[in-house]
Design an enzyme around this catalytic site. Structure first.
Site, PDB file in Angstrom:
ATOM      1  N   GLU A   9      48.922  76.825  65.681  1.00 53.54           N
ATOM      2  CA  GLU A   9      48.800  76.705  67.066  1.00 53.54           C
ATOM      3  C   GLU A   9      49.775  75.981  67.851  1.00 53.54           C
ATOM      4  OE1 GLU A   9      44.841  75.000  68.358  1.00 53.54           O
ATOM      5  OE2 GLU A   9      45.437  74.561  70.087  1.00 53.54           O
ATOM      6  N   GLU A  34      52.611  70.038  68.557  1.00 56.84           N
ATOM      7  CA  GLU A  34      52.364  69.344  70.251  1.00 56.84           C
ATOM      8  C   GLU A  34      53.571  68.644  70.239  1.00 56.84           C
ATOM      9  OE1 GLU A  34      50.272  69.942  73.060  1.00 56.84           O
ATOM     10  OE2 GLU A  34      51.933  68.754  73.446  1.00 56.84           O
ATOM     11  N   ASP A  68      58.802  70.845  68.728  1.00 56.67           N
ATOM     12  CA  ASP A  68      58.788  72.005  69.307  1.00 56.67           C
ATOM     13  C   ASP A  68      58.338  72.943  68.436  1.00 56.67           C
ATOM     14  OD1 ASP A  68      59.718  74.609  70.303  1.00 56.67           O
ATOM     15  OD2 ASP A  68      61.101  73.427  71.779  1.00 56.67           O
ATOM     16  N   ASP A  90      52.326  75.940  79.339  1.00 56.41           N
ATOM     17  CA  ASP A  90      53.001  75.729  80.475  1.00 56.41           C
ATOM     18  C   ASP A  90      53.474  77.069  81.318  1.00 56.41           C
ATOM     19  OD1 ASP A  90      52.451  73.234  79.803  1.00 56.41           O
ATOM     20  OD2 ASP A  90      54.249  72.866  78.739  1.00 56.41           O
ATOM     21  N   LYS A  94      58.062  78.920  88.473  1.00 64.85           N
ATOM     22  CA  LYS A  94      59.127  79.406  89.581  1.00 64.85           C
ATOM     23  C   LYS A  94      60.031  80.378  88.656  1.00 64.85           C
ATOM     24  CE  LYS A  94      59.437  75.225  92.049  1.00 64.85           C
ATOM     25  NZ  LYS A  94      59.554  73.898  92.098  1.00 64.85           N
ATOM     26  N   ARG A 161      40.234  71.799  76.422  1.00 61.17           N
ATOM     27  CA  ARG A 161      40.238  71.011  77.832  1.00 61.17           C
ATOM     28  C   ARG A 161      41.048  71.869  79.097  1.00 61.17           C
ATOM     29  NH1 ARG A 161      42.846  65.239  77.234  1.00 61.17           N
ATOM     30  NH2 ARG A 161      41.760  65.173  75.247  1.00 61.17           N
ATOM     31  N   TYR A 162      42.154  72.382  78.583  1.00 64.85           N
ATOM     32  CA  TYR A 162      42.813  72.934  79.844  1.00 64.85           C
ATOM     33  C   TYR A 162      41.984  74.164  80.307  1.00 64.85           C
ATOM     34  CZ  TYR A 162      46.698  73.732  82.642  1.00 64.85           C
ATOM     35  OH  TYR A 162      47.474  73.920  84.046  1.00 64.85           O
ATOM     36  N   GLU A 163      41.232  74.888  79.561  1.00 67.81           N
ATOM     37  CA  GLU A 163      40.602  75.966  80.074  1.00 67.81           C
ATOM     38  C   GLU A 163      39.385  75.674  80.863  1.00 67.81           C
ATOM     39  OE1 GLU A 163      37.289  77.352  77.783  1.00 67.81           O
ATOM     40  OE2 GLU A 163      38.143  79.506  77.590  1.00 67.81           O
TER      41      GLU A 163
HETATM   42  C1  LIG Z   1      48.991  73.454  79.680  1.00 68.10           C
HETATM   43  S1  LIG Z   1      49.027  72.498  78.050  1.00 68.10           S
HETATM   44  C2  LIG Z   1      47.550  73.570  77.282  1.00 68.10           C
HETATM   45  C3  LIG Z   1      47.111  72.631  76.040  1.00 68.10           C
HETATM   46  C4  LIG Z   1      45.816  73.391  75.468  1.00 68.10           C
HETATM   47  N1  LIG Z   1      46.483  74.349  74.644  1.00 68.10           N
HETATM   48  C5  LIG Z   1      44.725  73.534  76.047  1.00 68.10           C
HETATM   49  O1  LIG Z   1      44.510  74.688  76.265  1.00 68.10           O
HETATM   50  O2  LIG Z   1      44.167  72.606  76.521  1.00 68.10           O
HETATM   51  C6  LIG Z   1      50.440  73.081  77.105  1.00 68.10           C
HETATM   52  C7  LIG Z   1      50.532  72.200  76.134  1.00 68.10           C
HETATM   53  O3  LIG Z   1      51.792  72.954  75.314  1.00 68.10           O
HETATM   54  C8  LIG Z   1      52.617  71.722  74.836  1.00 68.10           C
HETATM   55  N2  LIG Z   1      53.793  72.386  74.686  1.00 68.10           N
HETATM   56  C9  LIG Z   1      54.957  73.223  75.399  1.00 68.10           C
HETATM   57  N3  LIG Z   1      55.850  73.684  74.915  1.00 68.10           N
HETATM   58  C10 LIG Z   1      55.531  73.412  73.498  1.00 68.10           C
HETATM   59  C11 LIG Z   1      56.269  73.802  72.277  1.00 68.10           C
HETATM   60  N4  LIG Z   1      57.497  74.732  72.311  1.00 68.10           N
HETATM   61  N5  LIG Z   1      55.816  73.296  71.001  1.00 68.10           N
HETATM   62  C12 LIG Z   1      54.943  72.553  71.035  1.00 68.10           C
HETATM   63  N6  LIG Z   1      54.113  72.320  71.987  1.00 68.10           N
HETATM   64  C13 LIG Z   1      54.554  72.509  73.268  1.00 68.10           C
HETATM   65  C14 LIG Z   1      52.773  70.866  75.821  1.00 68.10           C
HETATM   66  O4  LIG Z   1      53.232  69.412  75.467  1.00 68.10           O
HETATM   67  C15 LIG Z   1      51.301  71.003  76.513  1.00 68.10           C
HETATM   68  O5  LIG Z   1      50.588  70.006  75.945  1.00 68.10           O
END
Ligand SMILES: C[S@@+](CC[C@H](N)C(=O)[O-])C[C@H]1O[C@@H](n2cnc3c(N)ncnc32)[C@H](O)[C@@H]1O
Length: 181
Positions: A9, A34, A68, A90, A94, A161-163
């Site tokens: 994930e 994460e 990452d 994310d 833009k 949570r984001y959903e």
């Molecule tokens: C908008 S949040 C959504 C979180 C979760 N998936 C949810 O649905 O609640 C996006 C998450 O992806 C993480 N993230 C972004 N790019 C990433 C990467 N390349 N590797 C790991 N995590 C990443 C960010 O830190 C952030 O917590």
């Protein structure tokens, strides 16, 4: 867990989806990645019941990648993954930031190499710009076939949570499942 199916994930946020999946699929080896420290703390705190002392032990089928996810994807052996989750990434709405989007033509070969043929890539997004972007990028992705596209979360797909925030605020997520050809 040698020989176990491997699921990854990307960006687990608060960890809701990862924890539900490892409970529902004890036979699967699950890596949750994460980059955001608060997310890591949130997932870890859910593993320790209120008033209990932390032992430091993770569930046997869970490993965390606190960096990452792209670096892990690059380091995995060919066809190592059975399933990849990218839930509410994310959106970088833009145009000048589009290169930072996880779904990106430049990143598809990395995913295609790590996912076994027939393996699934599940993606969800509530952001209209990202939704169009996913459709456009994945339509041109020869290594992937669209298995399903829904505006209601499919069964066996835990919420995040984001959903919940997106639904509260009136946005309609799209849930895609792609298969590695
Ligand atoms: C908008 S949040 C959504 C979180 C979760 N998936 C949810 O649905 O609640 C996006 C998450 O992806 C993480 N993230 C972004 N790019 C990433 C990467 N390349 N590797 C790991 N995590 C990443 C960010 O830190 C952030 O917590």
């Amino acid at each position: 867990m040698p020989g176990a199916p491997l699921w990854l994930e990307v960006g687990f946020g608060g960890g809701e989806h990862a924890l539900d999946q490892i409970a529902a699929h004890p036979e699967v080896a699950y890596i949750a990645s994460e980059v955001f420290e608060n997310g890591l703390c949130s997932l870890l705190s859910r593993l320790v019941a209120e008033g209990e002392e932390a032992t430091g032990a993770l569930p046997r089928n869970l490993r965390l990648w606190p960096r990452d996810a792209r670096h892990l994807l690059a380091a995995l052996p060919d066809a190592a993954l059975d399933r990849l989750f990218l839930l509410f990434p994310d959106p970088w709405p833009k145009a000048r930031h589009a290169k930072r989007r996880f779904v990106h033509p430049a990143l598809l070969p990395l995913v295609a190499r790590a996912l076994r043929p027939g393996g699934e890539w599940r993606i969800a997004s509530d952001d209209p710009t990202y939704q169009l972007w996913v459709e456009e990028v994945m339509a041109g992705a020869a290594d992937f076939a669209l298995l399903s596209r829904n505006t209601a979360r499919p069964p066996g797909w835990p919420g995040t949570r984001y959903e919940a925030k997106a639904l509260r605020e009136g946005r309609t997520p799209i849930y895609w499942v792609f298969a590695r050809r």
